[in-house]
Each structure stands twice: as C-alpha cells, then as structure tokens.
Enzyme design. Structure first.
Site, PDB file in Angstrom:
ATOM      1  N   TRP A  65      -3.456 -23.829   4.063  1.00 30.10           N
ATOM      2  CA  TRP A  65      -2.133 -24.430   3.888  1.00 30.10           C
ATOM      3  C   TRP A  65      -1.669 -24.322   2.451  1.00 30.10           C
ATOM      4  CZ3 TRP A  65      -0.048 -24.384   8.280  1.00 30.10           C
ATOM      5  CH2 TRP A  65      -0.783 -24.651   9.436  1.00 30.10           C
TER       6      TRP A  65
ATOM      7  N   ASP B 234       0.558 -32.181  -1.369  1.00 26.63           N
ATOM      8  CA  ASP B 234       0.599 -32.164   0.094  1.00 26.63           C
ATOM      9  C   ASP B 234      -0.553 -33.027   0.591  1.00 26.63           C
ATOM     10  OD1 ASP B 234       0.451 -31.647   2.804  1.00 26.63           O
ATOM     11  OD2 ASP B 234       0.256 -29.474   2.609  1.00 26.63           O
TER      12      ASP B 234
ATOM     13  N   LYS C 157      -1.175 -36.870  11.678  1.00 27.47           N
ATOM     14  CA  LYS C 157      -2.589 -37.094  11.366  1.00 27.47           C
ATOM     15  C   LYS C 157      -2.870 -38.599  11.381  1.00 27.47           C
ATOM     16  CE  LYS C 157      -2.782 -32.646  10.171  1.00 27.47           C
ATOM     17  NZ  LYS C 157      -3.510 -31.585  10.839  1.00 27.47           N
TER      18      LYS C 157
END
Length: 355
Positions: A99, A166, A190
């Site tokens: 990511w 992030d 999440k």
C-alpha cells in the site's frame, strides 16, 4: 455456531455495534424509517455526524486545530488527495509494503518523491529506523501498519516537516500522540466500521498552500466547509463508526485496547516461534500487533492445516493473495478467546504431525 473471524478487512466488529446497526436498518431510533432511508441533511443525521466527529476528537485527544472528515474512495483515493493538497514540489515517503508503494506511485504524478527507505530488498520484513527526513520537502508520508506482510511502525520520527500517515489497518488500536501528525487517513473497514467510508484527520494550517487550480471534490478545504456532506456521504458507515467509537470509549479508551492488542499478539507470536511447524519472517521489533503473518515450514502440510482450521469454524486465515501462507488479523473486536482457540488448533496440529 461460534465463528472465529480473522479476516483482514472487511473485518470483525463488536457484536453490540453489529446489533445496533442492524436494528437501525429496520427502524432508526423508533422513527419508522430505516437508517438507509433518512436524509443526509436531516437533523437526525447531522446529530450522528456531529457525535462521530466529537468522539474521534475525544478518543484521539485532538483539539480544534484539526478537522475531521468522513469521505469516500477508501485510502486509495487518499493516495492522490494527499499530494494534490500538500505537494508543491517534493515529498518524502517510506516504502514499507504494497500500500505504501501504491501511495508512492500516485504521489509521483504530482511532483518529485524522495524514497527514504524501501524494505523491498528483504521482502518488506523490516522497517529502517535511522532514516533522515530532509527539511526542504512539503511533507513526509508513512504507512503505520503493513496489512499484507505484517509489519508496524512502533516509533514515529520527530521532524519539523508535516507528517502524513496512512493508519488504515491500525487506527484506534493504540495510544499515540496524534498531534505529531499533520494528516491521518484510514479506510474504515478494519477497526472502525463497514467498508465505504474513510476518516481523514487534517491539521487545518497545512492546507491552502498549493499553487494549483483545485478540483472541488479533491480539495480538503471544500470538504471542511461542507462538513463532510459536499455530496451524499456513507450514512450507514458513519453511524457504525459512531457506535464503534462509543464502544472504544466504554472500554476505557486506547490505552486499554493497546494492552489487550499487545497481549493477543504476544500470545500468537510466542506460539509461532516455539511451534516446530510454523514460522514468522518479520524482524521481531517490527512485528504488527494487528496482522500476524506466518507460514508452514513444510508446504506439503498446507492442505492438512487448512482442513483443520476450517473444520474448527475459523475464517479469514488465508494469507494475502500476493504473499500466500497465513495471516491472522487480530483487530480490536477480536476476542482473546479466538486467539487462544487458534493457538490450540496450532498446538494440536503440532502434536498430530510430530509423531
């Protein structure tokens, strides 16, 4: 039937959050309307978004220098929105995994990107600690937790440069000084809510410095002025976020969750380390408390292990499609008993195949 949910995302949520969310879909606050039917500009929803904003601020101990936004497009859109709003010439990034690499790819479309560290040479199994952040860049970007491989930044750098992070896979899982960051973003699926909403927390004084004609939807300042309802937001996901934040507050906050998460992770890593059939490839000081990756030393036994854990109503244990092996995502809402149950399955596997 008891299901032990180790999915990486969308992932496990607190049972009371699921129950209240489900009730709201049938009849929201005895209004005769479903939550899915109420107007995003109604008083009822404005109260939800105001309450959710207040809870984010309280749980993270943030003052009003920060704006709290609830946007769409996932963390993937933020890979572009961050440089769009913050990069004039150059930014620095850490390449700590899949990511982070995608974030770098998008940032390069807006200016120069200085990569301070890449873990690619060791398959992203470690995170460098002694990198130097230049003082003449627009911002520094890091990914706090590598969901796929299972690494986690434990200590963040001290710098005069704005820090962007992030936190998609470990937000609200530990106590941090969140005021050290100028911008935090996290997709909700999440530790926070259902998929389809992204939290953005931005220090307002870093905005408005970019020399480009800004597109409205990509402009954080426009979203701040419109209080996250420039267009129709994800009403359900924001409401579920509110319930999850109330659950966090009722548990005693991030300090309590951090201790619980550390305990669950330690138990699982200890079993992996001492079990003759499993291994974890991450440097110990960089191991994630959220996503525990591990592999069978004898690949030929994968079919047997897969059969065993699936028969025991364990779900979501498969490793990422790019990595293989196994991944136990042990987010806030995963009970300690589920971790202990997985450990017993691993012990039984060792007993069965050691003879």
């Amino acid at each position: 039937m008891k299901i032990h949910n180790f999915n990486a995302g969308p992932s496990i949520l607190p049972k009371e959050v699921i129950r209240k969310s489900a009730e709201s879909v049938i009849d929201f606050n005895e209004s005769g309307l479903s939550l899915l039917e109420i107007s995003h500009r109604s008083i009822e929803f404005l109260e939800i978004i105001e309450r959710t904003t207040s809870l984010v601020r309280k749980v993270m101990n943030l003052n009003h220098d920060y704006a709290i936004l609830f946007l769409q497009g996932g963390a993937t859109l933020q890979f572009s929105m961050v440089p769009y709003n913050l990069m004039n010439k150059e930014a620095a990034y850490l390449d700590t995994g899949f990511w982070a690499k995608n974030a770098i790819k998008e940032a390069k479309k807006f200016g120069k990107v200085k990569i301070l560290f890449s873990g690619k040479d060791q398959e992203y199994t470690y995170i460098l600690k002694n990198y130097q952040i230049p003082c003449n860049i627009d911002y520094f970007h890091c990914t706090s937790n590598n969901t796929i491989v299972g690494t986690q930044v434990k200590v963040f750098p001290k710098t005069s440069v704005p820090i962007v992070c992030d936190m998609s896979s470990d937000i609200f899982s530990r106590k941090l000084n969140f005021c050290q960051f100028s911008l935090i973003y996290a997709s909700a699926q999440k530790n926070v809510s259902s998929a389809g909403m992204t939290i953005v927390i931005v220090k307002k004084d870093v905005l408005g410095k970019i020399k480009r004609n800004m597109s409205s939807y990509m402009d954080y300042e426009i979203h701040i002025k419109n209080k996250s309802i420039l267009n129709t937001p994800n009403v359900f996901s924001i409401y579920t976020s509110m319930l999850t934040l109330e659950w966090i507050e009722n548990k005693g906050g991030l300090s309590i969750l951090e201790k619980e998460n550390q305990h669950k992770a330690k138990l699982l890593y200890d079993e992996i380390d001492k079990n003759n059939f499993f291994e974890n490839k991450i440097h110990k000081e960089d191991r994630s408390n959220m996503n525990v990756s591990f592999f069978l030393k004898e690949k030929k036994l994968e079919e047997e292990f897969n059969k065993m854990w699936k028969q025991e109503n364990i779900v979501g244990l498969d490793g990422h499609r790019f990595l293989g092996g196994y991944r136990a995502s042990i987010y806030n809402a995963l009970p300690l008993k589920s971790v202990q149950f997985l450990i017993e399955v691993m012990k039984e596997f060792e007993r069965k195949f050691s003879s």
